[in-house]
Design an enzyme around this catalytic site. Sequence first.
Site, PDB file in Angstrom:
ATOM      1  N   HIS A  58       4.639 -43.059   2.664  1.00 43.29           N
ATOM      2  CA  HIS A  58       4.145 -42.311   3.829  1.00 43.29           C
ATOM      3  C   HIS A  58       5.189 -42.292   4.950  1.00 43.29           C
ATOM      4  CE1 HIS A  58       0.295 -41.140   6.160  1.00 43.29           C
ATOM      5  NE2 HIS A  58       1.336 -40.803   6.893  1.00 43.29           N
ATOM      6  N   GLU A  62      -0.739 -35.965   3.638  1.00 43.04           N
ATOM      7  CA  GLU A  62      -1.987 -36.496   4.066  1.00 43.04           C
ATOM      8  C   GLU A  62      -2.908 -35.372   4.503  1.00 43.04           C
ATOM      9  OE1 GLU A  62      -2.004 -38.647   8.008  1.00 43.04           O
ATOM     10  OE2 GLU A  62       0.183 -38.530   7.749  1.00 43.04           O
ATOM     11  N   ASP A 104       4.080 -45.110   7.526  1.00 41.22           N
ATOM     12  CA  ASP A 104       3.695 -43.977   8.382  1.00 41.22           C
ATOM     13  C   ASP A 104       4.772 -43.754   9.440  1.00 41.22           C
ATOM     14  OD1 ASP A 104       2.411 -41.852   9.530  1.00 41.22           O
ATOM     15  OD2 ASP A 104       0.779 -43.008  10.420  1.00 41.22           O
ATOM     16  N   HIS A 144       8.983 -40.134  17.249  1.00 46.36           N
ATOM     17  CA  HIS A 144       8.951 -39.221  18.399  1.00 46.36           C
ATOM     18  C   HIS A 144      10.033 -39.717  19.347  1.00 46.36           C
ATOM     19  CE1 HIS A 144       5.157 -37.433  17.096  1.00 46.36           C
ATOM     20  NE2 HIS A 144       4.676 -38.653  16.902  1.00 46.36           N
TER      21      HIS A 144
END
Length: 437
Positions: free
Chosen positions: A68, A153, A295, A299
Amino acid sequence: MTIWSGADLICMKRRPALVLENVQVPRGRRADIAILDGRVVHTGAGAAADRVIDCTGFFVLPAAVDVHVHMRGGSQSAKEDWKTGSMSALAGGVTVVVDQPNTVPPITTPEAFLARIRDAQAHSYCSFAVNSSVTPDIPFEAMWTAGAMAFGETFFAPSTYGETLAAQELSRALGRIHALGGLATIHAEGVTPGEDTDLVAHDALRSPEREREAVTAVHACNPGGCRIHFCHMSTAKAIDVAKGTVEVTPHHLFLSREKTWAGDPRFKVNPPIRSEKERKALWTRWDRIDMIASDHAPHTIAEKALPFSNAPSGVPGVETMVPLLMAEVLDRRITLTDLIRKTVTAPAALLGIPPAGFAPGDRADFALYPQSTVTVEPELLHSRCGWTPFEGSRAIFPETVILGGAVVLREGEFSRRNALWYAGKGYVPKTQGQNTA
Ligand code: DOR
Ligand code: ZN
């Protein structure tokens, strides 16, 4: 690909390309590992090789698979792209990543999917797979034959990017994915409307209770029994009602709201960083957690400095995932066997790709970790986003990383070799030779 056995080697006198010498095999003996054509060919006493690396004093692990990650790119290249994201992966002992399709624009057509693959083939330093978005109108079969590894996802709750599905839409999508024999990966959360002003509010609006309800609702949408994988589960109670495979992130295992000030937008992520009490409860489900995934959702610092309610959700983590867990191994809080199971074996099995490991025939992806920790500093890391929520934590970063039998990172020097695209099992090749980066 040909797999040479030790006997073949002796008969044919093909020298291994690489031998890892003096490897302490976890729960096994000390051995030399001979590698040829990207596979382990012999584990035992050493053979002459083109290159020998003495592993004395290192933990040698099969390299990890992170199922992920959000590698961004395109209009989001200021956050990350395939080059920086994959270098970050290698520097964290991860040689295979599964990229999530909530790019801008999202991966909803075979053309967008293939463009994504081409971008990765041109720039990625690590092996990769790419998932298909799930919206009510995606061409499921065409995404599957184009080579999507999995579907998702799938957003069963709004997040920063990606379209949210309602229950009826999810139901239909799961039916389609099941008919193809595919895997659905699900972001299961529930959101209560309200003012998202700080970490306490964020946790309350996307509460543990709503996460548990969302997991139950996903099962209610799946009467046909589509294979389901739950992404980034953040609470013990949600895990207790999950029937599919379960992934948990390092940020939910190691961070809690109490570790920072409530207004800190850097720690804003979906599902939320929970209370210290919930974090501790999550650890009590360690044995039920099938795998750890990062995950990795980079940013920029500028975006993360926006007022809390406007800041995007997500934290980077592909580079720190195994290193943080290795520090736990060193302190004997978790075992090396569990770490390998949850970051190497189980994710490879979920994807159906060859496992990395020490036995003849195994994929020859390894990472060599020193036996002492360092403090995580943003300057040490390779993600373009330039920050980490784990600053100040103890971790062990690999000194050497091997991908397909080639040394791709050694003492800070990267080399771009052997990165492969792993297509999903529905893949129908259109032309020859698509499978190398
Ligand atoms: O916090 C999150 N950020 N959660 C997600 O599910 C998506 C991710 C992103 O893409 O930034
Ligand atoms: Zn998610």
